[in-house]
Enzyme design. Sequence first.
Site, PDB file in Angstrom:
ATOM      1  N   LYS B  73      -2.681   5.074  10.098  1.00  0.00           N
ATOM      2  CA  LYS B  73      -4.104   5.217  10.441  1.00  0.00           C
ATOM      3  C   LYS B  73      -4.445   4.424  11.702  1.00  0.00           C
ATOM      4  CE  LYS B  73      -6.726   3.320   7.575  1.00  0.00           C
ATOM      5  NZ  LYS B  73      -7.096   2.952   6.228  1.00  0.00           N
ATOM      6  N   THR B  75      -2.322   3.325  13.909  1.00  0.00           N
ATOM      7  CA  THR B  75      -1.531   3.912  14.990  1.00  0.00           C
ATOM      8  C   THR B  75      -2.265   5.106  15.593  1.00  0.00           C
ATOM      9  OG1 THR B  75       0.468   3.212  13.846  1.00  0.00           O
ATOM     10  CG2 THR B  75       0.730   4.922  15.510  1.00  0.00           C
ATOM     11  N   ARG B  96      -9.952  -3.758  12.851  1.00  0.00           N
ATOM     12  CA  ARG B  96     -10.126  -5.036  12.149  1.00  0.00           C
ATOM     13  C   ARG B  96      -9.125  -6.088  12.596  1.00  0.00           C
ATOM     14  NH1 ARG B  96      -9.373  -2.951   6.257  1.00  0.00           N
ATOM     15  NH2 ARG B  96      -8.229  -1.403   7.460  1.00  0.00           N
ATOM     16  N   LYS B 107       6.146  -9.557   5.742  1.00  0.00           N
ATOM     17  CA  LYS B 107       6.100  -9.507   7.194  1.00  0.00           C
ATOM     18  C   LYS B 107       4.769  -8.976   7.682  1.00  0.00           C
ATOM     19  CE  LYS B 107      10.950  -9.653   8.183  1.00  0.00           C
ATOM     20  NZ  LYS B 107      11.905  -9.455   9.273  1.00  0.00           N
ATOM     21  N   ALA B 275     -11.199  -4.445   1.668  1.00  0.00           N
ATOM     22  CA  ALA B 275     -11.637  -3.064   1.510  1.00  0.00           C
ATOM     23  C   ALA B 275     -11.918  -2.716   0.048  1.00  0.00           C
ATOM     24  CB  ALA B 275     -10.598  -2.114   2.097  1.00  0.00           C
ATOM     25  N   PHE B 303      -8.139   1.570   3.691  1.00  0.00           N
ATOM     26  CA  PHE B 303      -7.596   2.409   2.621  1.00  0.00           C
ATOM     27  C   PHE B 303      -7.724   3.909   2.933  1.00  0.00           C
ATOM     28  CE2 PHE B 303      -8.585  -1.202  -0.619  1.00  0.00           C
ATOM     29  CZ  PHE B 303      -7.456  -1.874  -0.221  1.00  0.00           C
ATOM     30  N   PHE B 383       6.228  12.293  12.496  1.00  0.00           N
ATOM     31  CA  PHE B 383       7.451  11.497  12.319  1.00  0.00           C
ATOM     32  C   PHE B 383       8.597  12.332  12.867  1.00  0.00           C
ATOM     33  CE2 PHE B 383       7.122   7.639   9.599  1.00  0.00           C
ATOM     34  CZ  PHE B 383       5.745   7.571   9.575  1.00  0.00           C
ATOM     35  N   TRP B 411       2.939   8.007  18.441  1.00  0.00           N
ATOM     36  CA  TRP B 411       3.897   6.974  18.043  1.00  0.00           C
ATOM     37  C   TRP B 411       5.107   7.006  18.980  1.00  0.00           C
ATOM     38  CZ3 TRP B 411       9.003   6.825  16.383  1.00  0.00           C
ATOM     39  CH2 TRP B 411       9.416   5.599  15.789  1.00  0.00           C
TER      40      TRP B 411
END
Lengths: 558, 558
Positions: B73, B75, B96, B107, B275, B303, B383, B411
């Site tokens: 999202k 990205t 945010r 991570k 959220a 979310f 992807f 991406w």
Amino acid sequence: MSYKTDIEIAREANKLPIQEIGAKLGIDSKDLLPYGHDKAKVSQEYINSVQGNENGKLILVTAINPTPAGEGKTTTTVGLGDGLNRIGKKAAVCIREASLGPNFGMKGGAAGGGYAQVVPMEEMNLHFTGDFHAITSAHSLLSAMIDNHIYWGNELEIDVRRVAWRRVVDMNDRALRQITASLGGVSNGFPRETGFDITVASEVMAILCLATNLSDLQKRLGDIIVAYRRDRSPVFCRDIQADGAMTVLLKDAMQPNLVQTLENNPAFVHGGPFANIAHGCNSVIATTTALKIADYVVTEAGFGADLGAEKFMNIKCRKAGLAPDCVVLVATVRAMKMNGGVAKADLGAENVDAVNEGCANLGRHIGNLKSFGVPVVVAINHFVTDTDAEVQAVKDYVASQGSEAILSQHWEHGSKGSEALATRVAEIADSGISQFAPIYEDDMPLFEKVETIAKRIYHADEVIADKKIRDQLKIWEEQGYGNLPVCMAKTQYSFSTDPTQRGAPVGHSVPVREVRLSAGAGFIVVVCGDIMTMPGLPRNPAAKTIQLNDDGQIEGLF
Amino acid sequence: MSYKTDIEIAREANKLPIQEIGAKLGIDSKDLLPYGHDKAKVSQEYINSVQGNENGKLILVTAINPTPAGEGKTTTTVGLGDGLNRIGKKAAVCIREASLGPNFGMKGGAAGGGYAQVVPMEEMNLHFTGDFHAITSAHSLLSAMIDNHIYWGNELEIDVRRVAWRRVVDMNDRALRQITASLGGVSNGFPRETGFDITVASEVMAILCLATNLSDLQKRLGDIIVAYRRDRSPVFCRDIQADGAMTVLLKDAMQPNLVQTLENNPAFVHGGPFANIAHGCNSVIATTTALKIADYVVTEAGFGADLGAEKFMNIKCRKAGLAPDCVVLVATVRAMKMNGGVAKADLGAENVDAVNEGCANLGRHIGNLKSFGVPVVVAINHFVTDTDAEVQAVKDYVASQGSEAILSQHWEHGSKGSEALATRVAEIADSGISQFAPIYEDDMPLFEKVETIAKRIYHADEVIADKKIRDQLKIWEEQGYGNLPVCMAKTQYSFSTDPTQRGAPVGHSVPVREVRLSAGAGFIVVVCGDIMTMPGLPRNPAAKTIQLNDDGQIEGLF
């Protein structure tokens, strides 16, 4: 005649862009990390690049035992720095950062006063460049990782009754002094007692202020003792594997902050460890960096010279390889009168006899400082109510002690008022007469170190300590900590451990209540009296009246 | 073919000085408060000065229910912003801020991914510009002042069993979830149970993100209910007189942060409320400021669309007077396959049937979003393993729902890959066809608001709530809180309250476990399921391997 308040003067300051302040020291704007237009951090790359430079002269500003009259140690530090710049010297000031929390209890402290201040005052009393928040975060991470280690099986066999690492918050919150944590069932861990200190009391703060670079920082963080096992063997921060992440959290905070005086001269404001359970000086990295790029660096130590200067020399200078070229001992006529028995309400009236009597406190500090091999100049921080006869009485007394006192009027006149002081201090620093040495050797047994300070600095007859305390010191010596300096935690109001004993008390004893090992910072804390590491708020905290006014300015903070 | 990691790409970024990024939006460097060379806050003065400008177009990016496959999202938000700039539009992104604490557990999260990222990544995952530290400080001040009030005589007659205001820290520290505080005797106060949440769960965070300016901020802070008396009447933050000082602590944090995308386009990163118990969007002030100075503002909600977009529209847009001109719903072929029953390990194989089956989840979100009167475009975040047949299946399905799906390859290719999406989104936003309206009115009874969301968005049959909960809602209505929106806290993984129910479940009930009044933020939190407001660290927290490498770069954070 009416005088402007510190905040009124500070708000009228004609601040220069911080890049222009950096340029005075030869720092390029690319090497400054700005925080707004009037604050910056000096980049680690730049610090690395100047390591080959010659050091400038180091001048320590310290003071007599504090009295309610106020001595103006920071004011004199700033005034002297401006005075040195006025007489054509390339000089920088190095002072401590203020803690955020206490400002919401009592009104915040200016950095200096009158026409000898460092600005921006509001930011310096609030978040500033976030250094203390970073220290809180690094401390909190270690706290969380200790309990997390226990929760997931306690492979290191930590005795949950012997977790030494408490938590911290930069707020005066007495409700957190003592708590029971990990309540609420299996998923929250093993209930145990702990508590919070205020951030400036964190060992991480002391470590940041003593570390010479990032790898030294990580090494010291790793050395922190966080807990003990049932067999009393220590568990280190390194065992918990928190030292790397803590270093990452402190990476930016390790870079000294540059701001400016009202006269647009450079001031480094960096670090602020407690002056009782820690050493109470600004960071080593700020001082050593300033020495590489300024010809004169004026810095200060916490509390009076018996605590602050003693630790500056026996801890900070020893550890960082520093040696002061001149020490300035700040006194005021008013403080001499209070030491001579005058009540605060009666300070307005001339009283030469009281001045003379109170000078005993000053005299003892002069002698103590000289015992470190450093030349001492007394700065009489002028108050407008001081009479000529009172000032002369102080000068005469100091001369009788083989030193000299210089009246300085930086509070009222800025650098014009501190020119004489600056001229003399520069002469002494340049003369190379300082023969600085700490007053005890690394290899002296720990208890003897305490006795040395108590007898030679406090002029006490003896140190009283339970067998338990002496045994503890011996255990640390056996564990390899015997070469550490000791960090005395006692009242700042007296040479003795009784805060009401002004002047130069004799015949007193120093009772040691407790000893603590700060293995990361690298000193043994010797607690002589009540030490509060988490203040409370007063009945009517300053916070109730702190607010933004219609112009967006902060009211009630000062 | 091997791909670079997000952090490798981020480190290769050719960042421009932040002043040049500001200049793209017409912000003068004097109106930017720099934090280092690549971050800045936009000054309050500048924000005030642009209030007369026309608003740009507002584009919301939301997503299907999250799956372990990852939807991208943020990205897509960043990629769309870059795409709009590429086609010659003056566009800015609003997202945010990340919370510091969780990075030491697992991570840290990049802001975006691949060639659609916001930088500097490390700082954004650590202290950034100190906003969250300021929120922690403001929250902590109120906490301390409440217990201080009780300590000094409790004039407001707070029932110590009914103090609603907990404490916060920005760290995953399960040991602090439930504590007993004020232990240790008279001078530490009255022992009572309390606990800590993580900072992002603080009502102060939600308030900062909904406040329109500093005076609105102070008003909302004053409205916080901190405790109740024995007669159940509320005690407000204003009664404790903490609102002014809290506003002072938050003054800088209220100014939005400006950073840049990898393609040097402006990105505002500001605020980060939970959220679940909060509304999960970046700050109102960042969005409204961006709308005044950019022609297109791309923002996102937390979310999936059932939670994030619903709250964005029913809470943030309602309160701030905003109206989205276009909504982009992010889906991936992989997520469709998971919704269609494929396990994560099997996502590599083409499976058009599973895509078709999983599209039910997407379809329901499309319908839901349209019910707010907004046009919806589906962005298929590409992807490299997606097959043409799978992509076509999604496109066909979306077309059957009366909407359109566009493949976007930001991406892999940055703005070159998102040009088609950007072109279509700009057309729709410019067309003025959006007829946005929240799906319930202010004056609807609170329980009916919950039912409206459950039935129209979750497609549940009913809402189940005890009499106690219904009575509580009635009491709040009587006290004047009936006009507030409701803030649903439920699992993000399903339309239902059962996280395992993927796709488009029907026939389910929504059980309400608890309701909470966030009177300062201005919403009623409706808790449907387990909500964790203080995470714990895992057995092997990321912190153990986070460290500086020999080049001073941060390792292990990503």
